[in-house]
Design an enzyme around this catalytic site. Structure first.
Site, mmCIF file in Angstrom:
data_model
loop_
_atom_site.group_PDB
_atom_site.id
_atom_site.type_symbol
_atom_site.label_atom_id
_atom_site.label_comp_id
_atom_site.label_asym_id
_atom_site.label_seq_id
_atom_site.Cartn_x
_atom_site.Cartn_y
_atom_site.Cartn_z
ATOM 1 N N PRO A 2 0.834 -1.200 0.000
ATOM 2 C CA PRO A 2 0.000 0.000 0.000
ATOM 3 C C PRO A 2 0.868 1.250 0.000
ATOM 4 C CG PRO A 2 -0.023 -1.037 2.156
ATOM 5 C CD PRO A 2 0.749 -1.931 1.251
ATOM 6 N N GLU A 3 0.379 2.306 -0.634
ATOM 7 C CA GLU A 3 1.107 3.573 -0.647
ATOM 8 C C GLU A 3 0.411 4.552 0.299
ATOM 9 O OE1 GLU A 3 2.248 4.634 -4.661
ATOM 10 O OE2 GLU A 3 2.406 2.524 -5.203
ATOM 11 N N LYS A 53 4.159 4.948 5.949
ATOM 12 C CA LYS A 53 3.351 3.730 5.993
ATOM 13 C C LYS A 53 3.103 3.268 7.426
ATOM 14 C CE LYS A 53 4.822 2.914 1.354
ATOM 15 N NZ LYS A 53 5.732 2.255 0.430
#
Ligand SMILES: [Zn+2]
Length: 275
Positions: A2-3, A53
């Protein structure tokens, strides 16, 4: 992986369930964290923040749960006391009267005091977070010109969370296309105008991806593509990322892919001529 936008969206969901509420129970799978359960029980959650993140769940007694999802971690928000059907391992559970926020599979969880965050090994090396600290274009321009960054290829630099926090593989590809910069270029090769445009696209596309739940193409282009029958989001969300062999929506050239920096780097040879 995921970004930034996906992490921020997950944090928003957790925040909706937790912020302002007292924790009825906080459970940790890792034995070394279990002593914190009684310190957090009954405390109110005041914020769910993101740093790159990582997600920081702050309580009203100066304690913060740090969690990093790595590749596999995933949050679920459920009705209090309900658990999803999943083969994943539960690592952290925060329950209140109405909801449970459940973190599965993440391997990096810690409990810190607010003033310990700055010296945390992961947080200490992060650049400004694009979605929670919102650096302006001037700040990003200045970072691009720092000695530690200016001679690095843009392909690698944009993924370095120490430069700015929140970019991953798809944002990197789309940002460089829109900025018109070849991925092998370095900030030192760019004009002042090119650096400013790069900084603007970094901010614009990250925010757009967050606001639209990961649709990076400009809204007018998305409308046009939908009219042409490309209705599914994977057909219209990106111009460059994952589209090797297809035509660029902006210039018509054929999108290419290379292995620059060890990960697939998509780019448009028409929009992004070699510097
Ligand atoms: Zn193009």
């Amino acid at each position: 992986m995921p970004e930034g936008p996906e992490i921020r969206l997950a944090a928003d969901e957790v925040a909706t369930a937790l912020v302002g509420q007292r924790a009825a129970a906080v459970e940790f799978a890792f034995p070394e964290l279990q002593p914190f359960s009684h310190q957090l029980k009954g405390r109110r959650v005041i914020e769910v923040a993101t740093r790159g993140k990582a997600i920081l769940t702050r309580f009203d007694n100066d304690l913060v749960i740090y969690s990093h999802n790595q590749l596999y971690g995933r949050w679920f928000v459920t009705r209090a006391g309900h658990y999803p059907e999943t083969g994943r391992q539960l690592r952290l559970a925060i329950h209140n009267a109405r909801h449970s926020a459940l973190l599965y599979s993440a391997s990096e969880i810690d409990v810190l005091k607010q003033d310990e965050l700055q010296s945390h090994p992961f947080l200490a090396r992060l650049g400004p977070d694009l979605l929670s600290e919102c650096p302006d274009a001037q700040t990003i321009c200045q970072r691009l010109q720092l000695a530690c960054f200016r001679k690095r290829q843009l392909a690698g630099l944009l993924l370095d969370q120490g430069f700015v926090a929140g970019l991953g593989n798809y944002l990197r590809a789309e940002i460089l296309t829109r900025a018109g910069l070849h991925p092998a270029m370095k900030p030192a090769d760019c004009s002042a105008q090119q650096l400013l445009e790069l900084a603007r696209q970094i901010i614009r596309l990250t925010r757009r991806s967050y606001n639209t739940r990961d649709i990076v193409n400009p809204p007018a282009l998305v409308r046009q593509l939908k009219k042409q029958g490309l209705a599914r989001r994977e057909q219209h969300r990106f111009n460059t990322y994952g589209r090797a062999g297809e035509s660029c929506h902006f210039c018509g050239a054929t999108i290419e892919v290379s292995n620059l920096g060890g990960r697939k780097m998509y780019f448009c040879p028409g929009c992004q001529p070699p510097g």
